[in-house]
Scaffold this active site. Structure first.
Site, PDB file in Angstrom:
ATOM      1  N   LYS A 135      13.008  47.671  25.775  1.00  0.00           N
ATOM      2  CA  LYS A 135      13.401  46.523  26.584  1.00  0.00           C
ATOM      3  C   LYS A 135      12.173  45.774  27.081  1.00  0.00           C
ATOM      4  O   LYS A 135      12.075  44.545  26.932  1.00  0.00           O
ATOM      5  CB  LYS A 135      14.261  46.954  27.773  1.00  0.00           C
ATOM      6  N   ASP A 153      19.386  44.474  29.003  1.00  0.00           N
ATOM      7  CA  ASP A 153      19.441  45.004  30.371  1.00  0.00           C
ATOM      8  C   ASP A 153      20.906  45.246  30.724  1.00  0.00           C
ATOM      9  O   ASP A 153      21.793  45.147  29.860  1.00  0.00           O
ATOM     10  CB  ASP A 153      18.744  44.063  31.363  1.00  0.00           C
TER      11      ASP A 153
END
Length: 257
Positions: A135, A153
């Protein structure tokens, strides 16, 4: 069932899912033409540090802290050599400051040792840095290096599951599933626009379904209030009036994107 289908509708084909996903990308572009990374930065290193600080913390709070931090430490070498107590005090308002200071010092030392002080612009190398996962790597690649990436997310994962794009919960599997539906050139902006939409309209507990520009193509429509007036009160952010207006146009039958 490949994707979402309302009521008694026939299961969605793979081609139908791809077409719906790409239309969603276009409509999000109408709704959030200025979507961007909400962390303030000017260099890849600044963005990397800001992302570390954003864990368990709002972007707004991080942006309040980073001006003084970035003025004090301007290179990976300076972060690696930083006095730990001083660094901790500068980032204290972001929470978990001891762990974050250790993470910043550790990844800075690795950048100095293995990359001559420059943040690598390659995912394989970024994820080798301590505390940097996919991420974080995708955020840095997409926003600091212009390399398309999908940032999964909590908002992104929640929305793509509501949209019926995937049923996966694992972020890496979500990333691959979405990447197979959407053109690579759209990955970074899709990430930002989806996160914007999750923060402003498609909330975790009570999404503003009746004021959503994506309502006609969302298989989860009805999760939140469908009454336009009630739903409009749930829309947040500076774009609220714009988004509510687009939803009204959609309800009148206009096709966005």
């Amino acid at each position: 069932m490949v994707g979402g289908a309302r009521g008694g509708a026939r299961p969605e084909t793979r081609l139908g899912l791809v077409r719906r996903a790409r239309r969603t990308v276009r409509v999000l572009g109408v709704g959030y033409p200025d979507a961007h990374c909400e962390l303030d930065f000017t260099t890849p290193l600044e963005l990397l540090v800001a992302v570390v600080l954003s864990a368990q913390c709002t972007d707004k709070r991080v942006n309040q802290v980073t001006p003084a931090l970035f003025a004090r430490y301007r290179s990976a070498e300076e972060y690696a050599a930083a006095d730990r107590t001083e660094l901790e005090e500068l980032i204290r308002p972001t929470g978990f400051y001891r762990n974050k200071a250790a993470a910043i010092s550790g990844l800075a030392a690795e950048i100095v040792e293995r990359h001559d002080g420059e943040v690598p612009g390659d995912q394989a190398e970024l994820v080798k840095l301590p505390g940097v996962g996919r991420k974080t790597a995708n955020v840095v690649l997409g926003d600091a290096f212009g390399v398309p990436g999908i940032t999964v997310d909590t908002h992104f994962g929640r929305l793509v599951r509501r949209w019926g794009w995937t049923t996966e919960e694992d972020p890496v599997k979500v990333e691959h599933a979405v990447g197979a539906l959407v053109e690579r050139k759209d990955w970074t902006l899709l990430s930002h626009r989806t996160i914007f939409h999750g923060r402003r309209v498609c909330h975790a507990r009570t999404p503003a379904c009746g004021a959503c520009l994506l309502a006609p193509q969302c298989p989860s429509f009805g999760t939140g209030p469908t009454d336009p007036v009630r739903a409009a009160k749930l829309v947040k952010g500076d774009e609220a009036e714009h988004l509510i207006g687009l939803a009204e146009r959609v309800r009148s039958g206009e096709r966005l994107g």
